[in-house]
Design an enzyme around this catalytic site. Structure first.
Site, PDB file in Angstrom:
ATOM      1  N   TRP A   1       0.822  -1.188   0.000  1.00  0.00           N
ATOM      2  CA  TRP A   1       0.000   0.000   0.000  1.00  0.00           C
ATOM      3  C   TRP A   1       0.865   1.251   0.000  1.00  0.00           C
ATOM      4  O   TRP A   1       1.981   1.238   0.521  1.00  0.00           O
ATOM      5  CB  TRP A   1      -0.920   0.014   1.207  1.00  0.00           C
TER       6      TRP A   1
ATOM      7  N   ILE B   1       2.318   2.614   3.368  1.00  0.00           N
ATOM      8  CA  ILE B   1       3.235   1.763   4.123  1.00  0.00           C
ATOM      9  C   ILE B   1       4.360   1.256   3.227  1.00  0.00           C
ATOM     10  O   ILE B   1       5.524   1.625   3.383  1.00  0.00           O
ATOM     11  CB  ILE B   1       2.470   0.578   4.762  1.00  0.00           C
ATOM     12  N   CYS B   2       3.999   0.419   2.283  1.00  0.00           N
ATOM     13  CA  CYS B   2       5.011  -0.290   1.489  1.00  0.00           C
ATOM     14  C   CYS B   2       5.671   0.577   0.428  1.00  0.00           C
ATOM     15  O   CYS B   2       6.717   0.203  -0.104  1.00  0.00           O
ATOM     16  CB  CYS B   2       4.391  -1.530   0.855  1.00  0.00           C
ATOM     17  N   LEU B   3       5.083   1.728   0.116  1.00  0.00           N
ATOM     18  CA  LEU B   3       5.752   2.697  -0.748  1.00  0.00           C
ATOM     19  C   LEU B   3       6.467   3.751   0.090  1.00  0.00           C
ATOM     20  O   LEU B   3       7.628   4.076  -0.171  1.00  0.00           O
ATOM     21  CB  LEU B   3       4.739   3.367  -1.681  1.00  0.00           C
TER      22      LEU B   3
ATOM     23  N   PRO C   1      10.094   2.468   2.219  1.00  0.00           N
ATOM     24  CA  PRO C   1      11.349   2.312   1.477  1.00  0.00           C
ATOM     25  C   PRO C   1      11.748   3.577   0.730  1.00  0.00           C
ATOM     26  O   PRO C   1      12.947   3.871   0.601  1.00  0.00           O
ATOM     27  CB  PRO C   1      11.055   1.161   0.511  1.00  0.00           C
TER      28      PRO C   1
END
Length: 211
Positions: A114, A117-119, A122
């Site tokens: 998502w 979060i996941c974008l 990092p």
């Protein structure tokens, strides 16, 4: 990192593409976009990277529970096994960082599920380590419009550049006189370019029948 001028635009030779967690479990709670739009866009983005020879890194998170990478995306790179990790933040997995480092490139184009979060995680960490990050907003998605939009705003404040997948494609092509990549792009646009793809296919058909 330059924000203006020709050097601020993306080139295939400087870019590396990182696609994070486009898996069934992640898609199940995407509400910022219509999920099939993200599927279309991320596959179009991946195919574009293949046309230009841009190194592409695929990742999944706990795929034994969250599911394998969606088939259409895996089919673009059938020989590549995604890096399956346990870290929520992809950049904390040394294998991902090493894969990026091996390319020798400092401009990372990222899309993820998502967004918040996941974008975000990092991208923020990579920028702190000297990388320039472009986030592809329409190949990413969050659990709500607010979650996606707040993440994009946070990432822009941190220094990331937001773009859509067709804009990335245009910057990589830059000049239609670069004819070696035009046939490949035509195929990508016909399959994933929406109304533009339909119009392009019609024009191609007209050209073919007029000969």
């Amino acid at each position: 990192m330059s924000k203006t001028g020709l050097q601020a635009l993306l080139t295939p030779k400087e870019s590396v593409l990182l696609l994070i967690d486009h898996q069934p479990f992640q898609f199940a709670n995407v509400h910022s976009h219509e999920p099939t739009m993200i599927v279309n866009n991320v596959i179009g983005l991946a195919k574009t990277a293949r046309v230009f020879g841009v190194p592409t890194i695929l990742t999944t998170v706990v795929e034994e529970r969250g599911g394998f990478l969606i088939k259409g995306l895996q089919d673009v790179f059938p020989e590549q096994k995604p890096i399956n990790r346990t870290f929520i933040n992809t950049w904390e997995d040394g294998r991902v960082v090493e894969a990026v480092q091996r390319t020798g490139r400092k401009k990372i184009v990222m899309a993820a599920l998502w967004t918040e979060i996941c974008l975000a995680m990092p991208a923020i960490q990579a920028m702190g380590e000297g990388y320039e990050v472009t986030i592809v907003t329409d190949a990413s998605g969050g659990v709500s419009e607010e979650a996606h939009n707040m993440a994009v705003r946070r990432l822009v404040q941190a220094g990331a550049v937001p773009m859509t997948w067709l804009a990335v494609q245009a910057e990589w092509q830059r000049d239609w006189a670069r004819e070696s990549t035009v046939p490949g792009l035509a195929e990508v646009l016909a399959a994933h370019g929406g109304a533009t793809g339909v119009a392009f296919a019609w024009e191609t058909q007209l050209l073919a029948t007029s000969r």
